[in-house]
Design a protein around this motif. Structure first.
Motif, PDB file in Angstrom:
ATOM      1  N   ALA A  76      78.155  28.940  25.077  1.00  0.00           N
ATOM      2  CA  ALA A  76      77.782  30.285  25.511  1.00  0.00           C
ATOM      3  C   ALA A  76      76.639  30.862  24.690  1.00  0.00           C
ATOM      4  O   ALA A  76      75.913  31.749  25.160  1.00  0.00           O
ATOM      5  CB  ALA A  76      78.999  31.210  25.444  1.00  0.00           C
ATOM      6  N   LYS A  81      74.617  32.335  30.197  1.00  0.00           N
ATOM      7  CA  LYS A  81      76.042  32.542  30.460  1.00  0.00           C
ATOM      8  C   LYS A  81      76.351  32.646  31.948  1.00  0.00           C
ATOM      9  O   LYS A  81      77.447  32.254  32.390  1.00  0.00           O
ATOM     10  CB  LYS A  81      76.521  33.798  29.722  1.00  0.00           C
ATOM     11  CG  LYS A  81      76.400  33.691  28.209  1.00  0.00           C
ATOM     12  CD  LYS A  81      76.784  34.978  27.522  1.00  0.00           C
ATOM     13  CE  LYS A  81      76.484  34.909  26.039  1.00  0.00           C
ATOM     14  NZ  LYS A  81      75.031  34.737  25.746  1.00  0.00           N
ATOM     15  N   VAL A 128      82.279  33.373  27.500  1.00  0.00           N
ATOM     16  CA  VAL A 128      81.255  33.814  28.446  1.00  0.00           C
ATOM     17  C   VAL A 128      81.512  35.254  28.871  1.00  0.00           C
ATOM     18  O   VAL A 128      80.625  36.112  28.804  1.00  0.00           O
ATOM     19  CB  VAL A 128      81.225  32.882  29.685  1.00  0.00           C
ATOM     20  CG1 VAL A 128      80.317  33.470  30.767  1.00  0.00           C
ATOM     21  CG2 VAL A 128      80.748  31.497  29.296  1.00  0.00           C
ATOM     22  N   ALA A 369      79.095  34.724  20.781  1.00  0.00           N
ATOM     23  CA  ALA A 369      80.013  33.914  21.592  1.00  0.00           C
ATOM     24  C   ALA A 369      80.899  33.041  20.719  1.00  0.00           C
ATOM     25  O   ALA A 369      82.085  32.842  21.018  1.00  0.00           O
ATOM     26  CB  ALA A 369      79.223  33.053  22.578  1.00  0.00           C
TER      27      ALA A 369
END
Length: 439
Positions: A76, A81, A128, A369
């Protein structure tokens, strides 16, 4: 303040919300349908006991969070994403095809493999959906976005469990369950195509597939900011605490309330609706900015109503036959239990929504992420530890109401430790309280 529901009409948020809602719905549709089938038709699939199969299914579903969350966080941070979301939805369609094959082959191994892959699907999508929010929303919309995501996720879990259970009982052949899941996955893929592009912060990142070293590295990123790291611990504690209640609902409904399957659904629905209400109320109470002063409000409510559930739990309702739902609802003590569960859910929403927003806004963008992936790993770890601890205490003779009361007292102790280490929470709580004080 404008309604947070207006975000659902925007292209910046609406497709993402629908995609994550359908994913959570599908996970629980398949998982609960499979558990129901294994519970009531165990002899058709295996010689293992039904209660063992249910726990095995839960363990298989959560295992990918430990194995793949670190990799998911790297992906991510390295790739767009929105594109990752579409790839995950394509994986979901493939998984439903594998599940259909498992039903046709009458193979428990294949079905458990599909369940493992669904856990992988959720582990990949977690970083994500949370890391993309600060990219798609304005800063003063992040709290509202998190409130909608949290409320939507819990509603999707509840509805997915209900639909999965009904499908397991109603379809002529269990493969229709996978067909239904495939249709949901296709719909999720179509909604994911509307998610706007979210360019990666670190496209040059070199991937490492060692879950142990990457997990430790992700947690190290989080530890660089004490506020972020303690927020992760607080979120993980809530998943342990909330899971403590939800896991006992079937036995509590039967042993304490003397109810049947409908009573279990009632308890789960009450708690879930409470979380949705609390999440949206948190958005309203925060205004247009992150208000961490609401975290102590949530912690206090989680403790008080957990303790009250211990005192409210009736004695002597369980008998040789299960009470019908209407008969249960005619008992005043049951309404007090439902009120406590509703308030536990509501204060849980108030507790977690600011923490998730803080985690997203205060994490370094280049590591966001991966920090969220570390959060997901710790969430899963705390849930497993909580489940093992609860099983040990119940096995030693502790009653379920006493378990709830003990959990509530521990919640107060954990909250006090966090607020002592981070006085910013209490300082903001004092400032927020003055705003709401009557003249």
């Amino acid at each position: 303040m404008s309604s947070p529901f207006k975000l659902l009409k925007t292209r910046r948020f609406g497709p993402l919300f629908l995609t994550q809602f359908l994913g959570a719905f599908n996970d629980n549709l398949f998982k609960n349908a499979l558990v129901v089938l294994l519970t009531f038709q165990a002899a058709h699939w295996t010689t293992l006991r039904p209660e063992l199969l249910g726990n095995l299914a839960s363990g298989i579903f959560i295992l990918p969070y430990f194995l793949f969350s670190a990799t998911a966080g790297q992906l991510a941070d390295k790739y767009d994403k929105a594109r990752l979301a579409r790839l995950v939805k394509m994986l979901e369609m493939l998984i439903m095809g594998i599940a259909a094959a498992g039903f046709f082959m009458n193979s428990l191994v294949v079905l458990m493999g599909a369940l493992f892959l669904l856990g992988l699907h959720s582990a990949l999508f977690g970083p994500v959906k949370y890391a993309i929010l600060p990219q798609l929303l304005h800063e003063d919309e992040v709290v509202a976005g998190n409130a909608l995501v949290e409320a939507g996720t819990f509603v999707a879990i509840l509805v997915g469990m209900l639909v999965g259970g009904m499908l397991a009982a109603a379809v002529a052949h269990p493969a229709w369950i996978a067909v239904g899941g495939f249709c949901v996955a296709v719909t999720g893929y179509l909604t994911s195509r509307g998610i706007p592009s979210a360019p990666p912060p670190v496209p040059e990142l070199r991937l490492s597939f060692n879950p142990l070293t990457e997990t430790w590295r992700n947690i190290a990123f989080a530890r660089q900011n004490r506020l972020v790291f303690l927020s992760i611990l607080a979120i993980s504690w809530f998943w342990l605490y909330g899971g403590l209640f939800v896991a006992q609902f079937p036995a509590y409904a039967k042993v304490v309330l003397g109810g049947g399957e409908s009573a279990v659904i009632l308890l789960l629905a009450t708690f879930t609706v409470g979380i949705g209400v609390g999440s949206m109320l948190c958005s309203r109470m925060s205004g247009r900015h992150l208000e961490i002063g609401l975290v102590p409000v949530g912690a206090i409510g989680l403790t008080l109503f957990g303790v009250d559930l211990y005192f409210a739990s009736p004695v002597g309702l369980a008998g040789t036959t299960a009470h019908e739902l209407l008969a249960l609802l005619s008992i005043p003590a049951v309404w007090r239990v439902l009120f406590d569960l509703m308030m536990l859910g509501a204060f849980g929403g108030i507790f977690t929504v600011p923490l998730y927003a803080l985690l997203q806004l205060r994490s370094a963008p280049d590591h966001r992420a991966r920090i969220i992936a570390g959060n997901n790993i710790l969430n899963a770890l705390f849930m497993v530890v909580g489940a093992l601890g609860a099983a040990s205490l119940l096995g030693a003779g502790l009653s379920m109401p006493a378990l709830f009361g003990l959990g509530a007292l521990l919640n107060g102790l954990v909250a006090a430790c966090i607020f002592w280490r981070l006085p910013e929470f209490l300082q903001r709580f004092a400032a927020w309280s003055r705003q709401w004080r009557l003249p």
